[in-house]
Scaffold this active site. Structure first.
Site, mmCIF file in Angstrom:
data_model
loop_
_atom_site.group_PDB
_atom_site.id
_atom_site.type_symbol
_atom_site.label_atom_id
_atom_site.label_comp_id
_atom_site.label_asym_id
_atom_site.label_seq_id
_atom_site.Cartn_x
_atom_site.Cartn_y
_atom_site.Cartn_z
ATOM 1 N N GLU A 1 -36.440 -57.626 94.394
ATOM 2 C CA GLU A 1 -34.987 -57.602 94.310
ATOM 3 C C GLU A 1 -34.503 -56.187 94.555
ATOM 4 O O GLU A 1 -35.191 -55.214 94.215
ATOM 5 C CB GLU A 1 -34.573 -58.061 92.908
ATOM 6 N N GLU B 1 -26.666 -63.424 82.469
ATOM 7 C CA GLU B 1 -26.806 -61.977 82.642
ATOM 8 C C GLU B 1 -26.290 -61.550 84.009
ATOM 9 O O GLU B 1 -26.586 -62.187 85.014
ATOM 10 C CB GLU B 1 -28.287 -61.568 82.497
ATOM 11 N N GLU C 1 -29.729 -63.544 85.797
ATOM 12 C CA GLU C 1 -30.474 -64.715 85.352
ATOM 13 C C GLU C 1 -29.697 -65.370 84.217
ATOM 14 O O GLU C 1 -28.763 -64.789 83.680
ATOM 15 C CB GLU C 1 -31.872 -64.326 84.853
ATOM 16 N N ASN D 1 -30.330 -67.065 80.461
ATOM 17 C CA ASN D 1 -31.275 -67.306 79.370
ATOM 18 C C ASN D 1 -30.823 -68.536 78.613
ATOM 19 O O ASN D 1 -29.738 -68.561 78.040
ATOM 20 C CB ASN D 1 -31.332 -66.098 78.447
ATOM 21 N N ARG E 1 -31.230 -69.993 75.824
ATOM 22 C CA ARG E 1 -31.629 -69.909 74.417
ATOM 23 C C ARG E 1 -30.701 -68.929 73.717
ATOM 24 O O ARG E 1 -29.871 -68.287 74.352
ATOM 25 C CB ARG E 1 -33.046 -69.378 74.328
#
Lengths: 504, 166, 504, 166
Positions: A199, A274, A287, A289, A291
């Site tokens: 990336e 994020e 990304e 998450n 959770r």
């Protein structure tokens, strides 16, 4: 829902148990042989041994966890963060066993489970993503070619990654091969999946993430952002809410993008989207998450919510407890993470017995801890011992409270990053809100932080304590916890002095 | 009674005796300097100290094997016995494992000449890789660890002679 | 403002010091000979001995306090609550000495300083007051005649009073003379002023008080109400914010009345206007407290403010940090007070050494304490040891958190009302919000509360702890704090068993 | 080893011995009942106990002169040694000062016949007045305190014979 099994350890297992108990729910702790007397076990109302110390043989063992739930009559499972929290297979097994899974649906976890897959979905949904190559495969030469196309500097990242594991920053082409191999090894060890991708590395970007929450009735809201730019080796050190860098318009646009991301996968429960924000105020999806996040308390304090309680409610099928309009931020919150690591030796992990452990108690200060005085800190698991969170009416107010509380935190027997946290919080650039992901590298030379020599006050205290015989009692007590076998020698593993450094 | 403790790079003699003329008063000696302070126990392992200039602080002191942990006045400090620090320095030529972990890679062999900061081994602990680097330039005399070894603190890994010695 | 002398002790002195330190201000503690190692001394950056244990010879000695400020170079004085906090003469002396008084102007203290004077002013300002006779003088016969005019039941109250001291409830005329004499004696001892007056006793009223705040620029706001109905012998036991009894309209009207009361005396700083609210929703001015209140944390948590920080700011001449419109309540907060008293023996004061003291640590839980493990609890001062405050998204959420935290509070060596607090919080009438000032008398027979006998778990723990030798270490440690003189015998002063009761 | 402790109004024999066959296992005897439990020390003065039914709790136990303080499972309990409770009962006829304080008023004289609950003295402590009342009906045999006396715990105040004895 009557009895919740918490498939985790450390501070998050304690945090979840407390939320359950406050609702009158029983809790079941699981533990490895290394954790038989750990705080999360002592907090729960039942506890089940699930295997030997290595996580792969205990906290990651799906069969053992399901068996523990069956044996104790647990009717729901909370995965915490890390371990199996983002493992879609585990979530599916839990649901198939007739238990309530306190988290998003397996399909949503899967959709966001690999960074590559998640990026593709977000591109499709119109959410901006960081330039990168995700389809180069795992061959080193192909990955090198991909890096050439993007242009250096680049990031090598584990597809299944998180917490800085399996991640490498590469400035020069000649360092790329070693970095790819190391990242693949780490990814394999940590996640059982060696896949990495390349990336573009943004220069001095901020790491800003948006908390989102969905329910089974089509509800989805965001709960502001968290600024997580203060990182060391891609491991977060300090987080705050709100971000000092966002204006109202950017905040609104990022919140909307995060809700769009959540809706794209019919997200249920607590999740985090994020983003990287560059100096121009452009933001890129990084990304999602699927959770609860380590740093969720800063959101709780600023938004006036209990995210774990809401997870339980939504898992029971209740609608979200808040509308978007009701969610109004108030004040400012900052979290720091206490790690068992030695800043003077390149932040290498440290171990030992917590001979004394007294978190600060003051208005506006919250302590979420996974350890207590007398506990042994081993190298089996994550080195994070606890989090300290300060809320204030303003950012300055929160910083003042945090700085004072950090100075009063008594952590003896295990070397930690406490002094380093104090230096970060005291730094003029931090006070000015000038945080970015290179903050620590820029302001703390070489990633090493040496403590100041002892002041007169400390030496005076030592001299009088010894003369009074005050410290003999403490030594005796330290030993008494485990049969007085004088193991305090073990707390000082760093016997080879000199210039040992990690590759930070 | 006086002991030698580390202060930065040097060691200093440290002692305290009660002032026979005044209750709760101590005369503390740090090297050449004398401090008259008020002190009394408060809780377990804690001390309330008032300095001559009127400043006061509660300090928590915990005795560890060869050092003390002190929290007070807004910071935590580790004070080491000079003798203990001296013992550790004697080991300088031999690099020991700093933590429990597994040797992933050995990058040097006996006879290799290495620069300060050169990576000697890679050890995995807490799911992260850590490079063990040369604390100074020198020549590798002995390599005691192999890839795959599980090591614990104190396990000898590499003996490195200083460049000037070599 | 650089260095603040805190003319108080206990939890409020600790609280104020923490707020000062978070702003980078130094603090000066004052202490009596009984408090040389007290927590408030250990929290401050300087400390001055001001006299022997009796408050009249230490914490109430104006000269000694001013001398301590002069000697240490303090430039401001915070009076806390109680002691000299509502003494206009002291405030005036502080100002005359060129120091900053962190409180309202002496004239405002004076205007509200006697309940009789304050009532007259409120009547003039159109604020409703409780029927009572305040000009009968101190002659017992005249006070009896006044009571006859009002009609029984009546309250005998000290003009300079507070905290239940110098206050008596009288149901029957034949008990009046004794009650007046006792109240006069108590008022003389506690406040140096024996004046009492007679007031109508409202039946099952609620005690609701409104927090107000003024500045030197004409600003005055209210910060919602606190419900303080759960009292025992007129001493508050539990407070909450908001009141479960008020609707939006009543809340608005009471807030406006409180601000009117503040404006009537050009009030500067933090103050509280107390009202009684009867079953019909009529409210009556009771008194104004011209200081910070014990129960201020519930307001802080619900309103998102730091009242002590705001006191410091306003004392420096800054404008109020909030507008009325910005002050929006969020969630619910409940405070309980931990007293060193024995509920099984009519709540008589208890003493001893805190062999173990570990407050609960959990999200949403705040502990404001004046003691620490190893401290001696004496009878010299107020028996309140600490406060525990729970915040929740809803009242039920706060109750759940509080109930769980109370169960984890470890207070060993000194008998307290902890079990009683648990029983109050668990009571269905409390859960239903059915609180009024007769709550404890109605639900807890005779004002006495007997603990349940030990359960199997406790006996098992004792048996194993003894067999392991675990408790020998604890006993040794208890003694070690003060030279190991085995004073633990002293922790059990209530040797005369049987039916001893206070006149509660 | 077994000891007698108070449980409510009665006393009960309490003992524990390690199970020689299983680690961290104890057999606890409460009167006639036996409990097999798992137990291990955690921190200082704390114990992690798992009962036979699977419930687990950490309990903090502090030894006091003649009693133990126990916190765990959501409550704090005081467990008294039966012997100590017995000793206290022996004092029943003589009322002692329950706390440090000052005698404000003495309301009875030797020979007075008093009802249960009658006020005998008023003692001031912690700035509040507390009425010391007769625990049972009886006749005052002796009054040992005078107005203005400073009393401390255990100071004899009044000897009261039971009505049935008198």
């Amino acid at each position: 829902m009557k009895r919740v099994l918490i498939a985790n350890r450390g501070e998050i297992a304690v945090r979840v148990a407390q939320a359950c108990h406050a609702q009158g729910l029983e809790t079941v702790a699981v533990y490895s042989q290394a954790d038989a007397a750990a705080l999360h076990v002592r907090t729960a109302t039942r506890a089940v041994l699930i295997g030997p110390p290595p996580a792969a043989e205990s906290y990651l063992r799906v069969e053992a966890l399901l068996e523990a739930a069956r044996k104790t009559g647990a009717d729901a499972i909370h995965p915490g963060y890390g371990f199996l929290s983002e493992n879609a297979d585990f979530a599916r097994r839990v649901v198939d066993a007739g238990l309530t899974w306190i988290g998003p649906d397996p399909a949503a976890i899967e959709a966001m489970g690999t960074k590559i897959g998640a990026r593709r979905r977000m591109e499709a949904a119109g959410v901006p993503v960081v330039p990168g190559v995700h389809d180069a495969g795992q061959d080193v030469a192909a990955l090198e070619a991909a890096a050439d196309r993007i242009g250096f500097p680049v990031l090598v990242k584990a597809s299944a990654g998180g917490g800085g594991k399996g991640m490498r920053t590469v400035e020069r082409r000649e360092d790329l091969r070693g970095a790819i191999e190391a990242a693949q090894r780490e990814a394999q060890a940590a996640f059982g999946d060696r896949a990495v991708y390349i990336e573009k590395l943004l220069v001095r970007p901020r790491h800003v993430e948006v908390q989102i929450f969905g329910d089974r009735h089509g509800g989805a809201v965001h709960l502001l952002e968290r600024e997580c730019s203060i990182q060391r080796r891609h491991q977060k050190v300090l987080e705050e809410c709100p971000s000092p860098a966002l204006d109202a318009d950017l905040r609104r646009r990022m919140g909307e993008a995060a809700v769009a991301a959540a809706r794209a996968v019919d997200y249920v429960g607590a999740g985090t989207v994020e983003f990287m924000v560059d100096a121009r105020g452009d933001f890129y999806f990084l990304e999602m998450n699927t959770r609860l996040q380590v740093e969720h308390p800063v959101t709780e304090l600023v938004m006036g919510v209990d995210l774990v309680a809401a997870q339980l409610a939504v898992a029971r099928g209740e609608p979200l407890p808040w509308t978007q309009a009701q969610l109004q931020p108030r004040g400012h919150a900052i979290e720091v993470r206490l790690y068992a690591e030695d800043p003077a030796r390149g932040f290498l992990p440290s171990t030992g017995k917590l001979l004394r452990y007294r978190p600060p108690v003051a208005p506006g200060i919250r302590h979420d801890g996974g350890v207590a005085e007398g506990d042994e800190v081993s190298t089996w698991y994550d080195p994070m011992l606890a989090k300290l969170i300060a809320w204030g009416e303003t950012r300055d107010h929160a910083i003042g409270r945090l700085a004072h509380a950090l100075g009063a935190w008594q952590v003896h027997g295990v070397t930690t990053n406490l002094g380093f946290l104090q230096a970060v919080v005291a730094h003029p650039a931090f006070r000015a809100g000038a945080t970015h992901t290179g903050f620590i590298g820029e302001h703390f030379e070489d990633g090493v932080f040496a403590p100041e020599p002892a002041g007169d006050e400390a030496l005076i205290a030592v001299a009088i304590a010894e003369a009074m015989g005050l410290t003999r009692a403490a030594a005796g007590q330290g030993g008494a916890g485990e049969g007085g076998d004088g193991r305090s020698d073990r707390v000082s593993p760093w016997r080879a002095l000199g210039a040992w450094r990690s590759n930070a | 009674m006086s002991r030698l403790v580390q202060r930065g790079e040097t060691s200093v003699a440290l002692g305290a005796r009660p002032d026979p003329k005044a209750p709760d008063t101590w005369i503390v000696t740090i090297g050449e300097h004398h401090h008259t302070v008020q002190a009394r126990r408060t809780g377990e392992g804690t001390l309330l100290v008032t300095l001559a200039d009127g400043r006061t602080a509660e300090l928590a002191v915990t005795r560890d094997a060869q050092r003390w942990w002190v929290t007070g006045g807004g910071r935590t400090t580790v004070v080491a016995e000079a003798e203990a620090a001296g013992r550790a320095h004697a080991h300088e030529g031999g690099l020991e494992a700093p933590m429990p972990g597994k040797v992933l890679a050995v990058k040097v062999a006996p006879g290799d000449r290495v620069a300060a900061g050169a990576t000697l081994l890679i050890v995995e602990a807490m799911k992260m890789e850590h490079a063990i680097k040369a604390p100074h330039a020198g020549v590798v005399r002995e390599v005691a660890a192999r890839e795959g070894d599980m090591v614990s603190p104190g396990t000898p890994l590499v003996t490195l002679d200083r460049e000037e010695d070599a």
